[in-house]
Design an enzyme around this catalytic site. Structure first.
Site, mmCIF file in Angstrom:
data_model
loop_
_atom_site.group_PDB
_atom_site.id
_atom_site.type_symbol
_atom_site.label_atom_id
_atom_site.label_comp_id
_atom_site.label_asym_id
_atom_site.label_seq_id
_atom_site.Cartn_x
_atom_site.Cartn_y
_atom_site.Cartn_z
ATOM 1 N N GLY A 1 44.698 73.625 48.367
ATOM 2 C CA GLY A 1 44.863 72.161 47.853
ATOM 3 C C GLY A 1 44.596 71.681 46.373
ATOM 4 O O GLY A 1 45.373 71.036 45.811
ATOM 5 N N ASN B 1 49.968 74.777 55.163
ATOM 6 C CA ASN B 1 49.362 74.588 53.822
ATOM 7 C C ASN B 1 50.414 73.445 52.992
ATOM 8 O O ASN B 1 50.033 73.106 51.937
ATOM 9 C CB ASN B 1 49.196 75.886 53.174
ATOM 10 C CG ASN B 1 48.319 76.951 53.670
ATOM 11 O OD1 ASN B 1 48.642 78.161 53.514
ATOM 12 N ND2 ASN B 1 47.373 76.342 54.442
ATOM 13 N N LYS C 1 48.587 84.236 48.848
ATOM 14 C CA LYS C 1 48.821 82.922 48.190
ATOM 15 C C LYS C 1 48.442 83.282 46.459
ATOM 16 O O LYS C 1 49.174 82.559 45.692
ATOM 17 C CB LYS C 1 47.428 82.166 48.572
ATOM 18 C CG LYS C 1 47.984 81.052 49.734
ATOM 19 C CD LYS C 1 46.594 80.324 50.097
ATOM 20 C CE LYS C 1 46.736 79.640 51.321
ATOM 21 N NZ LYS C 1 45.752 78.489 51.472
ATOM 22 N N CYS D 1 38.461 70.399 55.974
ATOM 23 C CA CYS D 1 39.754 69.631 55.945
ATOM 24 C C CYS D 1 40.535 70.137 57.060
ATOM 25 O O CYS D 1 41.372 69.469 57.720
ATOM 26 C CB CYS D 1 40.386 69.963 54.697
ATOM 27 S SG CYS D 1 39.924 69.370 53.060
ATOM 28 N N CYS E 1 37.163 74.362 71.342
ATOM 29 C CA CYS E 1 37.567 73.508 69.996
ATOM 30 C C CYS E 1 38.666 73.944 69.471
ATOM 31 O O CYS E 1 39.268 74.560 70.179
ATOM 32 C CB CYS E 1 36.094 73.161 69.233
ATOM 33 S SG CYS E 1 35.489 74.606 68.366
#
Length: 393
Positions: free
Chosen positions: A50, A79, A95, A197, A351
């Site tokens: 980010g 992303n 990436k 995030c 979760c």
């Protein structure tokens, strides 16, 4: 405070470079001399996500001569909402390679160095030593403390940024002239206290706001113009569209850069220092963990249990494991939800990845739910191993 330029100028600019950077050259504070310094600079960006995306793109456009990219991850579809250096065709690619291609397309005069690896205590000195300045685009506390400690021990300045939902922060840490990250945050927050995030989300364009501040600070440091954010923390609230600058002083008692430092070398384990999960959670999951496949087997066998999703409501709306009920982790930790839980059947927690459910499991066991268990890997494991048709996030 004003600081001298971080790098010496290159010998010259080519005719093509003069044309490319003409809008910089006509700024008196930058000029030919400043652009030569950018050309001669070597900047490392830790992360191509980010924050790394806008940082790398604008560092390249500005004419930084050598750009290093250290990144181990691959491009995922989730992303693309914020990591604008990557595109649809890059999904599944490393990436670092995807980012390098974009940088070369933006500016062919930039030398791109790819470090397709996770940064750790074994390689950080060797990688950092090749660069004048570090731009920190990481998203976890363990790597932030590693970056800070390595930069201080090497005497390198670095530009830091952080983003979450609608809020962002940025600063310049340079122990020779001001505070380091440990002066601002001497200790990491308790495990699970600050969502990532991936857990809490981030407004995509916030990355551009904070990333552009980081690049601005990098240019100021490299060229010696303006007053960089050494000793200041810039706080941005996108919802209120407000910026605040907070003074951050060097801590004389800082364990790393203070008058009597106790941290004189890299820590053995930064994950352990930051605590991915608490000690209580680590103890709770022992012999109280099942896999996603085991959960499916329990459901198929009609085993009597209550499946509790401890994520947040927004996450629950995106994807959920069939048969689960939502009780956010915070309600369990506070004790508010304990009265809602049945005493006559087993509780199974999950979760997104297993971290939050481990923390909730520790709270349940402390409250007397001795046979409670949690699902290793959470929703991500369920989607991967049980039902790939469900969306991941």
């Amino acid at each position: 405070m004003s600081l001298p330029p971080l790098v010496e100028p290159a010998e010259s600019l080519s005719v093509d470079e003069i044309r490319r950077y003409s809008r910089h050259l006509i700024i008196p504070d930058v000029g030919v001399e400043g652009q030569k310094r950018l050309k001669n600079a070597k900047v490392l960006c830790v992360g191509a996500g980010g924050l790394g995306s806008p940082a790398l793109m604008y560092l390249a456009a500005a004419g930084v001569g050598t750009l290093g990219i250290v990144e181990f991850d691959t491009v995922d579809e989730s992303n693309l909402q914020r990591q604008i250096i990557h595109g649809q065709s890059d999904i599944g690619r490393p990436k670092a390679e995807s980012a390098a291609n974009s940088v070369r397309e933006i500016n062919p005069y930039v030398n791109v160095v790819i470090h397709n690896t996770a940064i750790d205590r074994e390689n950080v000195f060797e990688i950092f030593g090749q660069y004048d300045l570090i731009v920190d685009g990481t998203d976890n506390f363990a790597t932030r403390y590693l970056v800070n400690d390595a930069a201080v021990l090497l005497g390198k300045p670095y530009v830091w940024g952080s983003i979450y939902r609608f809020d962002g922060q940025a600063s310049v840490f340079w122990a020779e002239h001001g505070p380091c990250y440990r002066c601002l945050y001497p200790e990491p927050p308790p495990p699970g206290m600050v969502p990532s995030c991936a857990e809490g989300g981030v407004l995509g364009v916030l990355c551009a706001s904070i990333g552009s501040i980081q690049v601005t600070e990098a240019i100021k440091l490299l060229t010696g113009i303006g007053e960089p954010l050494v000793g200041s923390l810039m706080v941005y609230d996108a919802l209120e569209m407000s910026y605040r600058k907070i003074k951050v002083r060097k801590d004389p008692a800082c364990a790393l850069c203070g008058e009597n430092p106790t941290v004189t070398e890299l820590l053995e384990d930064y994950e352990d220092f930051c605590g991915a999960v608490s000690v209580e959670a680590q103890e709770a999951v022992v012999d109280a963990t099942i896999t996603a496949r085991e959960l499916k087997e329990w459901q198929d066998a009609d085993k009597d249990f209550l499946l509790v999703d401890v994520r947040e409501p927004a996450e629950f709306e995106i994807v959920r494991i069939p048969g689960s009920v939502l009780i956010p982790k915070g309600e369990i930790l506070s004790g508010e939800a304990l009265a809602k839980l049945p005493q006559d059947k087993q509780i199974v927690l999950h979760c997104k990845s297993g971290v939050r459910s481990a923390e909730a499991l520790a709270a349940l066991k402390a409250a007397g739910f001795k046979d409670a268990v949690h699902v290793q890997g959470g929703v991500l494991a369920w989607v991967k191993t049980v039902d790939p048709s469900l969306p991941s996030y």
